[in-house]
Design a protein around this motif. Structure first.
Motif, PDB file in Angstrom:
ATOM      1  N   HIS A  44       4.375  -3.012   0.633  1.00 37.56           N
ATOM      2  CA  HIS A  44       4.028  -3.014   2.081  1.00 37.56           C
ATOM      3  C   HIS A  44       5.310  -2.672   3.140  1.00 37.56           C
ATOM      4  O   HIS A  44       4.891  -1.997   4.126  1.00 37.56           O
ATOM      5  CB  HIS A  44       3.367  -4.354   2.659  1.00 37.56           C
ATOM      6  N   PHE A  93       5.732   1.082   2.739  1.00 38.97           N
ATOM      7  CA  PHE A  93       4.834   1.844   3.512  1.00 38.97           C
ATOM      8  C   PHE A  93       5.212   1.859   4.973  1.00 38.97           C
ATOM      9  O   PHE A  93       5.294   2.902   5.775  1.00 38.97           O
ATOM     10  CB  PHE A  93       3.497   1.085   3.239  1.00 38.97           C
ATOM     11  N   LYS A  96      -2.849   3.113   3.171  1.00 35.29           N
ATOM     12  CA  LYS A  96      -2.258   1.864   2.993  1.00 35.29           C
ATOM     13  C   LYS A  96      -2.821   1.408   1.546  1.00 35.29           C
ATOM     14  O   LYS A  96      -4.105   1.386   1.573  1.00 35.29           O
ATOM     15  CB  LYS A  96      -2.273   0.906   4.134  1.00 35.29           C
ATOM     16  N   PRO A  97      -1.983   0.904   0.793  1.00 35.20           N
ATOM     17  CA  PRO A  97      -0.726   0.818   0.713  1.00 35.20           C
ATOM     18  C   PRO A  97      -0.025   1.893  -0.172  1.00 35.20           C
ATOM     19  O   PRO A  97       1.326   1.345  -0.261  1.00 35.20           O
ATOM     20  CB  PRO A  97      -0.461  -0.569  -0.116  1.00 35.20           C
TER      21      PRO A  97
END
Length: 115
Positions: free
Chosen positions: A9, A12, A43-44
């Motif tokens: 995350h 990203f 995402k992700p």
């Protein structure tokens, strides 16, 4: 594919918003480059940038953000792919583009995670 020492995350976010943290600047552009726009993001695990290069506005950079694989250590496996339309650039330009992406992603971005 290189391993980035941050969770997926965070990788990203760094790729979708490269200027989000002024204390962790990593997208330093050269005179012949422009800031990329995010043209696609899921995402992700997927981000696609517009071109960095004025001479090749057709180029796209595709990032695949993969969860760490067992035995490869902590962090996130990040694969970038350079996509260009025909006519294909000559070998010297391809070499320059690949070298720049390697510097930006596998050196500059990686270094910000080590701070």
């Amino acid at each position: 594919m290189k391993n980035q020492p941050a969770p997926p995350h965070v990788v990203f976010e760094a790729v979708t918003e490269p200027d989000r943290d002024p204390g962790r600047t990593w997208l330093w552009l050269l005179d012949d480059e422009v800031a990329p726009a995010v043209v696609e993001a899921h995402k992700p695990d997927l981000v696609v940038w517009s071109s960095l290069w004025r001479t090749r506005p057709d180029a796209l950079i595709r990032f695949e953000i993969l969860r760490e694989r067992e035995g490869r250590g902590p962090g996130t496996d990040l694969r970038w792919t350079l996509l260009v339309d025909d006519p294909a650039p000559d070998d010297a330009l391809v070499g320059h583009m690949r070298k720049r992406l390697n510097q930006l992603i596998n050196a500059n971005l990686r270094d910000t995670f080590d701070q």
